[in-house]
Write a protein that holds these residues in place. Structure first.
Motif, PDB file in Angstrom:
ATOM      1  N   PRO A  34     -28.232 -10.588 112.305  1.00 16.41           N
ATOM      2  CA  PRO A  34     -28.067 -12.152 112.410  1.00 16.41           C
ATOM      3  C   PRO A  34     -27.629 -12.841 111.088  1.00 16.41           C
ATOM      4  CG  PRO A  34     -30.273 -11.076 112.402  1.00 16.41           C
ATOM      5  CD  PRO A  34     -29.409 -10.134 112.512  1.00 16.41           C
ATOM      6  N   HIS A  35     -27.903 -12.043 109.821  1.00 13.96           N
ATOM      7  CA  HIS A  35     -27.640 -12.706 108.715  1.00 13.96           C
ATOM      8  C   HIS A  35     -26.317 -12.816 108.479  1.00 13.96           C
ATOM      9  CE1 HIS A  35     -32.026 -12.938 107.262  1.00 13.96           C
ATOM     10  NE2 HIS A  35     -32.013 -11.768 107.873  1.00 13.96           N
ATOM     11  N   GLU A  36     -25.414 -11.585 108.813  1.00  8.13           N
ATOM     12  CA  GLU A  36     -24.030 -11.433 108.592  1.00  8.13           C
ATOM     13  C   GLU A  36     -23.544 -12.586 109.441  1.00  8.13           C
ATOM     14  OE1 GLU A  36     -20.120 -10.197 109.576  1.00  8.13           O
ATOM     15  OE2 GLU A  36     -21.750  -9.850 111.148  1.00  8.13           O
ATOM     16  N   TYR A  37     -23.729 -12.778 110.594  1.00 12.60           N
ATOM     17  CA  TYR A  37     -23.234 -13.638 111.879  1.00 12.60           C
ATOM     18  C   TYR A  37     -23.373 -14.898 111.411  1.00 12.60           C
ATOM     19  CZ  TYR A  37     -23.147 -16.409 115.909  1.00 12.60           C
ATOM     20  OH  TYR A  37     -22.800 -17.515 116.862  1.00 12.60           O
ATOM     21  N   LEU A  38     -24.460 -15.425 110.806  1.00 17.46           N
ATOM     22  CA  LEU A  38     -24.910 -16.771 110.360  1.00 17.46           C
ATOM     23  C   LEU A  38     -23.917 -17.049 108.982  1.00 17.46           C
ATOM     24  CD1 LEU A  38     -28.615 -16.932 111.242  1.00 17.46           C
ATOM     25  CD2 LEU A  38     -26.930 -18.287 112.407  1.00 17.46           C
ATOM     26  N   ASP A  39     -23.953 -16.253 108.074  1.00 18.35           N
ATOM     27  CA  ASP A  39     -23.186 -16.383 107.058  1.00 18.35           C
ATOM     28  C   ASP A  39     -21.464 -16.729 107.253  1.00 18.35           C
ATOM     29  OD1 ASP A  39     -25.183 -16.106 105.358  1.00 18.35           O
ATOM     30  OD2 ASP A  39     -24.723 -14.123 104.791  1.00 18.35           O
ATOM     31  N   PHE A  40     -21.251 -15.886 108.383  1.00 19.13           N
ATOM     32  CA  PHE A  40     -19.839 -16.144 108.777  1.00 19.13           C
ATOM     33  C   PHE A  40     -19.475 -17.428 109.660  1.00 19.13           C
ATOM     34  CE2 PHE A  40     -16.365 -15.586 111.784  1.00 19.13           C
ATOM     35  CZ  PHE A  40     -15.353 -15.270 111.300  1.00 19.13           C
ATOM     36  N   VAL A  41     -20.500 -17.755 110.585  1.00 19.85           N
ATOM     37  CA  VAL A  41     -20.249 -18.861 111.525  1.00 19.85           C
ATOM     38  C   VAL A  41     -20.461 -20.358 110.536  1.00 19.85           C
ATOM     39  CG1 VAL A  41     -20.614 -17.716 113.538  1.00 19.85           C
ATOM     40  CG2 VAL A  41     -22.359 -19.110 112.501  1.00 19.85           C
ATOM     41  N   HIS A  42     -21.430 -20.154 109.344  1.00 20.38           N
ATOM     42  CA  HIS A  42     -21.634 -21.337 108.965  1.00 20.38           C
ATOM     43  C   HIS A  42     -20.701 -21.736 107.559  1.00 20.38           C
ATOM     44  CE1 HIS A  42     -25.973 -21.435 110.714  1.00 20.38           C
ATOM     45  NE2 HIS A  42     -25.204 -22.108 111.272  1.00 20.38           N
ATOM     46  N   ASP A  43     -19.814 -20.842 107.449  1.00 27.68           N
ATOM     47  CA  ASP A  43     -18.727 -20.982 106.402  1.00 27.68           C
ATOM     48  C   ASP A  43     -17.662 -22.156 107.107  1.00 27.68           C
ATOM     49  OD1 ASP A  43     -17.172 -20.881 104.098  1.00 27.68           O
ATOM     50  OD2 ASP A  43     -16.201 -18.742 104.865  1.00 27.68           O
ATOM     51  N   ALA A  93     -40.414 -29.029 105.565  1.00 24.95           N
ATOM     52  CA  ALA A  93     -39.821 -27.690 105.824  1.00 24.95           C
ATOM     53  C   ALA A  93     -38.746 -27.765 106.780  1.00 24.95           C
ATOM     54  CB  ALA A  93     -41.067 -26.731 106.327  1.00 24.95           C
ATOM     55  N   VAL A  94     -38.222 -26.493 106.792  1.00 26.93           N
ATOM     56  CA  VAL A  94     -37.110 -26.342 107.997  1.00 26.93           C
ATOM     57  C   VAL A  94     -37.636 -25.067 108.737  1.00 26.93           C
ATOM     58  CG1 VAL A  94     -34.878 -25.623 108.460  1.00 26.93           C
ATOM     59  CG2 VAL A  94     -35.187 -27.154 106.662  1.00 26.93           C
ATOM     60  N   HIS A  95     -37.962 -25.243 109.775  1.00 30.24           N
ATOM     61  CA  HIS A  95     -38.232 -24.084 110.761  1.00 30.24           C
ATOM     62  C   HIS A  95     -36.937 -23.297 111.377  1.00 30.24           C
ATOM     63  CE1 HIS A  95     -41.472 -21.620 112.690  1.00 30.24           C
ATOM     64  NE2 HIS A  95     -40.755 -21.798 113.855  1.00 30.24           N
ATOM     65  N   ASP A  96     -36.455 -22.478 110.877  1.00 31.37           N
ATOM     66  CA  ASP A  96     -35.113 -22.039 111.300  1.00 31.37           C
ATOM     67  C   ASP A  96     -35.283 -20.666 112.504  1.00 31.37           C
ATOM     68  OD1 ASP A  96     -35.612 -19.866 109.784  1.00 31.37           O
ATOM     69  OD2 ASP A  96     -33.913 -19.969 108.507  1.00 31.37           O
ATOM     70  N   ILE A  97     -34.193 -20.438 112.649  1.00 35.07           N
ATOM     71  CA  ILE A  97     -33.816 -19.387 113.740  1.00 35.07           C
ATOM     72  C   ILE A  97     -34.449 -18.204 113.010  1.00 35.07           C
ATOM     73  CG2 ILE A  97     -31.716 -18.476 112.703  1.00 35.07           C
ATOM     74  CD1 ILE A  97     -32.780 -18.534 116.427  1.00 35.07           C
ATOM     75  N   HIS A  98     -34.504 -17.771 111.839  1.00 35.88           N
ATOM     76  CA  HIS A  98     -35.345 -16.535 111.412  1.00 35.88           C
ATOM     77  C   HIS A  98     -36.840 -16.660 111.584  1.00 35.88           C
ATOM     78  CE1 HIS A  98     -31.570 -15.182 109.750  1.00 35.88           C
ATOM     79  NE2 HIS A  98     -31.629 -16.179 109.104  1.00 35.88           N
ATOM     80  N   ALA A  99     -37.361 -18.080 111.451  1.00 42.92           N
ATOM     81  CA  ALA A  99     -38.808 -18.056 111.505  1.00 42.92           C
ATOM     82  C   ALA A  99     -39.161 -18.080 112.984  1.00 42.92           C
ATOM     83  CB  ALA A  99     -39.076 -19.579 111.098  1.00 42.92           C
ATOM     84  N   THR A 100     -38.191 -18.154 114.039  1.00 44.73           N
ATOM     85  CA  THR A 100     -38.673 -18.069 115.496  1.00 44.73           C
ATOM     86  C   THR A 100     -38.497 -16.719 115.790  1.00 44.73           C
ATOM     87  OG1 THR A 100     -36.462 -18.387 116.169  1.00 44.73           O
ATOM     88  CG2 THR A 100     -37.616 -20.432 115.821  1.00 44.73           C
ATOM     89  N   GLY A 101     -38.324 -15.730 114.802  1.00 37.42           N
ATOM     90  CA  GLY A 101     -37.934 -14.140 115.406  1.00 37.42           C
ATOM     91  C   GLY A 101     -36.914 -14.147 116.381  1.00 37.42           C
ATOM     92  N   TYR A 102     -35.940 -15.115 116.096  1.00 41.87           N
ATOM     93  CA  TYR A 102     -34.705 -14.867 116.857  1.00 41.87           C
ATOM     94  C   TYR A 102     -34.875 -15.334 118.416  1.00 41.87           C
ATOM     95  CZ  TYR A 102     -33.583 -13.017 112.415  1.00 41.87           C
ATOM     96  OH  TYR A 102     -33.523 -12.822 111.122  1.00 41.87           O
ATOM     97  N   LEU A 153     -25.905 -16.463 118.967  1.00 39.18           N
ATOM     98  CA  LEU A 153     -26.563 -15.413 118.438  1.00 39.18           C
ATOM     99  C   LEU A 153     -27.304 -14.402 119.190  1.00 39.18           C
ATOM    100  CD1 LEU A 153     -27.386 -14.086 115.782  1.00 39.18           C
ATOM    101  CD2 LEU A 153     -29.039 -15.870 115.307  1.00 39.18           C
ATOM    102  N   ALA A 154     -28.208 -15.296 120.016  1.00 41.57           N
ATOM    103  CA  ALA A 154     -29.266 -14.577 120.860  1.00 41.57           C
ATOM    104  C   ALA A 154     -28.363 -13.615 121.668  1.00 41.57           C
ATOM    105  CB  ALA A 154     -30.223 -15.678 121.463  1.00 41.57           C
ATOM    106  N   GLY A 155     -27.573 -14.298 122.312  1.00 43.68           N
ATOM    107  CA  GLY A 155     -26.751 -13.220 123.360  1.00 43.68           C
ATOM    108  C   GLY A 155     -26.247 -12.079 122.715  1.00 43.68           C
TER     109      GLY A 155
END
Length: 223
Positions: free
Chosen positions: A75-84, A133-142, A64-66
């Motif tokens: 990032p939201h559209e990408y993550l929805d796709f790859v996590h399906d 809590a879940v500290h996720d990729i959005h919380a890290t500012g990508y 994702l970062a690349g």
């Protein structure tokens, strides 16, 4: 707690291939989805998409970062796709669930995935509602692991003292920044793909190939 772990007040866990074993082959499904996304985005064939995906993964911490750096994707559209993906390959791990429930102190998940996907995985393996809590990729500012910013952001967000924290990961390189700020580190060496250049293990305090068993052992020693 036994002497070398008596200081731990915060138990921090990676998600994929850490809270479930790599052998269940969930992440390979995500790998396939990532390559499909790259093929659709760039017009590359399967081999070239695989090369791009691995270059971004090893070079940027996540694919994702690349993709964000080089293609400006959403990032939201990408993550929805790859996590399906099909989570039926995951199983309830009663031993791990029991061991984590018995750990004293706070418990958090620190993942380069996103929180909705993490919630689905945790529910499936019996750990839904276990973590503060879940500290996720959005919380890290990508800025994903192993970017040091991600670790400092976690500590700031939840008032976590690194010197009182233990971090568990299947990717050894992601333990280096945790150790650098004072965390105790545990490498789950269970067959996850490691970056080819990452051979140094000096920042790893503990190694296990079975997280549930390791936690049970440290708890038994303190009973």
């Amino acid at each position: 707690m036994r002497a070398d772990l008596a200081h731990v007040r915060n138990w921090i866990f990676d998600l994929d291939n850490t809270l479930y074993p790599a052998r269940v082959s969930l992440f390979p499904q995500i790998d396939v989805r990532m390559r499909e996304y790259i093929m659709r985005l760039t017009g590359a064939d399967a081999d070239e998409a695989h090369r791009i995906q691995k270059d971004y993964y090893f070079g940027h911490g996540t694919t994702l970062a690349g993709l964000m750096a080089n293609h400006g994707i959403d990032p939201h559209e990408y993550l929805d796709f790859v996590h399906d993906v099909d989570l039926d390959v995951l199983e309830h791990d009663a031993a791990l669930v029991s061991a984590i429930a018995r750990l004293p102190g706070r418990k958090l998940v620190f993942t380069n995935g996103d929180a909705p996907y993490a919630a689905r995985v945790l529910d499936r393996i019996g750990l839904g509602g276990t973590f503060e809590a879940v500290h996720d990729i959005h919380a890290t500012g990508y800025r994903p692991k192993p970017d040091p910013h991600a670790y400092l952001g976690l500590c700031e967000a939840y008032a976590v003292a690194p010197a009182e924290s233990l971090f568990v990961e299947d990717l050894a390189r992601n333990l280096r920044p945790a150790k650098a700020i004072g965390m105790t580190t545990v490498w789950v060496d269970n067959g996850s793909e490691q970056p080819p250049e990452c051979v140094d293990r000096s920042f790893v305090d503990h190694i296990t190939n079975d997280l549930g068993r390791w936690l049970e052992e440290i708890l038994e020693e303190t009973a």
